[in-house]
Design a protein around this motif. Structure first.
Motif, PDB file in Angstrom:
ATOM      1  N   ALA A 175      -2.658  18.080  -3.154  1.00 51.98           N
ATOM      2  CA  ALA A 175      -1.279  17.677  -2.835  1.00 51.98           C
ATOM      3  C   ALA A 175      -0.877  18.083  -1.422  1.00 51.98           C
ATOM      4  N   GLY A 176      -1.848  18.232  -0.529  1.00 50.98           N
ATOM      5  CA  GLY A 176      -1.557  18.586   0.851  1.00 50.98           C
ATOM      6  C   GLY A 176      -1.184  17.375   1.688  1.00 50.98           C
ATOM      7  N   GLU A 177      -1.181  17.551   3.002  1.00 49.75           N
ATOM      8  CA  GLU A 177      -0.808  16.486   3.932  1.00 49.75           C
ATOM      9  C   GLU A 177      -1.695  15.256   3.728  1.00 49.75           C
ATOM     10  N   GLY A 178      -1.054  14.099   3.589  1.00 52.69           N
ATOM     11  CA  GLY A 178      -1.783  12.852   3.442  1.00 52.69           C
ATOM     12  C   GLY A 178      -2.341  12.590   2.061  1.00 52.69           C
ATOM     13  N   ILE A 180      -3.584   4.852  -0.325  1.00 46.46           N
ATOM     14  CA  ILE A 180      -4.551   5.417   0.615  1.00 46.46           C
ATOM     15  C   ILE A 180      -4.229   6.896   0.801  1.00 46.46           C
ATOM     16  N   THR A 181      -5.238   7.750   0.739  1.00 46.05           N
ATOM     17  CA  THR A 181      -5.019   9.185   0.896  1.00 46.05           C
ATOM     18  C   THR A 181      -6.149   9.827   1.687  1.00 46.05           C
ATOM     19  N   THR A 182      -5.880  11.029   2.134  1.00 44.90           N
ATOM     20  CA  THR A 182      -6.933  11.912   2.608  1.00 44.90           C
ATOM     21  C   THR A 182      -7.363  12.757   1.409  1.00 44.90           C
ATOM     22  N   CYS A 183      -8.106  13.834   1.642  1.00 43.11           N
ATOM     23  CA  CYS A 183      -8.457  14.739   0.552  1.00 43.11           C
ATOM     24  C   CYS A 183      -8.471  16.165   1.087  1.00 43.11           C
ATOM     25  N   LEU A 228       0.828  -1.198   0.000  1.00 45.19           N
ATOM     26  CA  LEU A 228       0.000   0.000   0.000  1.00 45.19           C
ATOM     27  C   LEU A 228       0.866   1.254   0.000  1.00 45.19           C
ATOM     28  N   VAL A 229       0.631   2.130  -0.971  1.00 47.29           N
ATOM     29  CA  VAL A 229       1.371   3.389  -1.074  1.00 47.29           C
ATOM     30  C   VAL A 229       0.843   4.371  -0.030  1.00 47.29           C
ATOM     31  N   ILE A 230       1.774   4.991   0.716  1.00 50.55           N
ATOM     32  CA  ILE A 230       1.426   5.909   1.796  1.00 50.55           C
ATOM     33  C   ILE A 230       2.005   7.291   1.491  1.00 50.55           C
ATOM     34  N   PRO A 231       1.180   8.307   1.263  1.00 49.36           N
ATOM     35  CA  PRO A 231       1.687   9.659   0.988  1.00 49.36           C
ATOM     36  C   PRO A 231       2.317  10.280   2.228  1.00 49.36           C
ATOM     37  N   GLU A 232       3.162  11.233   2.005  1.00 50.24           N
ATOM     38  CA  GLU A 232       3.788  11.967   3.100  1.00 50.24           C
ATOM     39  C   GLU A 232       2.712  12.707   3.908  1.00 50.24           C
ATOM     40  N   GLY A 233       2.772  12.580   5.220  1.00 51.61           N
ATOM     41  CA  GLY A 233       1.827  13.278   6.075  1.00 51.61           C
ATOM     42  C   GLY A 233       0.617  12.469   6.464  1.00 51.61           C
TER      43      GLY A 233
END
Length: 219
Positions: free
Chosen positions: A139-142, A122-125, A84-89
């Protein structure tokens, strides 16, 4: 040059010939008499968003904050997601214990090959729009860079109820500062990636995730 292109350019030149050389676009006032503010209650907005996202063939779940980690783990298991790819933040406390996290950051970004070989992201929005069932990323946190939500085949997105607005103009206003002040790229997602050819044969996963799952979190 084709006849149609010549005709189009000629029409443009004719229209511009009537504009004074001293006039600039800012001199002309644009009418903004369209609806810019919604009238629904927040609960109605959330209901409408869930309905519209579902119409796009996305999987939608309403989740309590206390159950979020459990639901994320269940979704990953159901979709056979291990890499699972995890974005920064992104909040690492929400990650399932039995996955192989692929952390992406600006200093050491994942390659496109690694993203392609992953099982999902997995991301936030940033915000979401109920009117069209649209998720907005800035492109913000998460959220991470744009490639993270375009290359993997599965996108699990967390949307909090207070991030959902009713109308498209409200969505644009919400991310205006991200563009004008920070220069961030904006991505609008309305359901899983799909396109149709001239015979209307639907093809999914052409320019983004084939599967989209949205977890609407009640604060």
């Amino acid at each position: 040059m084709s006849d149609s292109k010549s005709e189009m350019l000629s029409t443009i030149r004719k229209a511009l010939s009537e504009v004074p050389d001293s006039e600039s676009p800012g001199d002309v006032e644009l009418k903004r008499d369209y609806l810019q503010k919604g009238k629904l209650s927040q609960s109605e907005i959330v209901e409408l968003f869930a309905e519209r996202v579902g119409e796009y063939k996305a999987t939608v779940q309403r989740v309590k904050e206390s159950n979020l980690k459990k639901v994320i783990a269940e979704s990953c298991k159901r979709e056979n997601v291990t890499k699972l790819v995890i974005p920064e933040g992104f909040d690492k406390e929400l990650l399932p214990v039995d996955i192989d996290p692929l952390f992406d950051n600006l200093g050491s970004p994942l390659t496109h090959l690694v993203l392609d070989q992953s099982d999902g992201v997995i991301t936030t929005c940033a915000h979401a729009v109920a009117q069209t069932g649209t998720i907005i990323l800035d492109a913000g946190e998460g959220q991470g860079r744009r490639a993270l939500t375009l290359v993997p085949d599965y996108h699990l997105c967390i949307v909090r109820e207070d991030q959902i607005v009713e109308l498209i103009p409200e969505g644009f206003s919400a991310v205006e500062s991200s563009v004008t002040k920070e220069g961030r790229p904006i991505t609008f997602i309305s359901g899983p990636s799909a396109t149709s050819d001239i015979e209307l044969s639907r093809v999914e996963g052409v320019h983004g995730p084939r599967r989209l799952e949205v977890l609407i979190v009640k604060d």
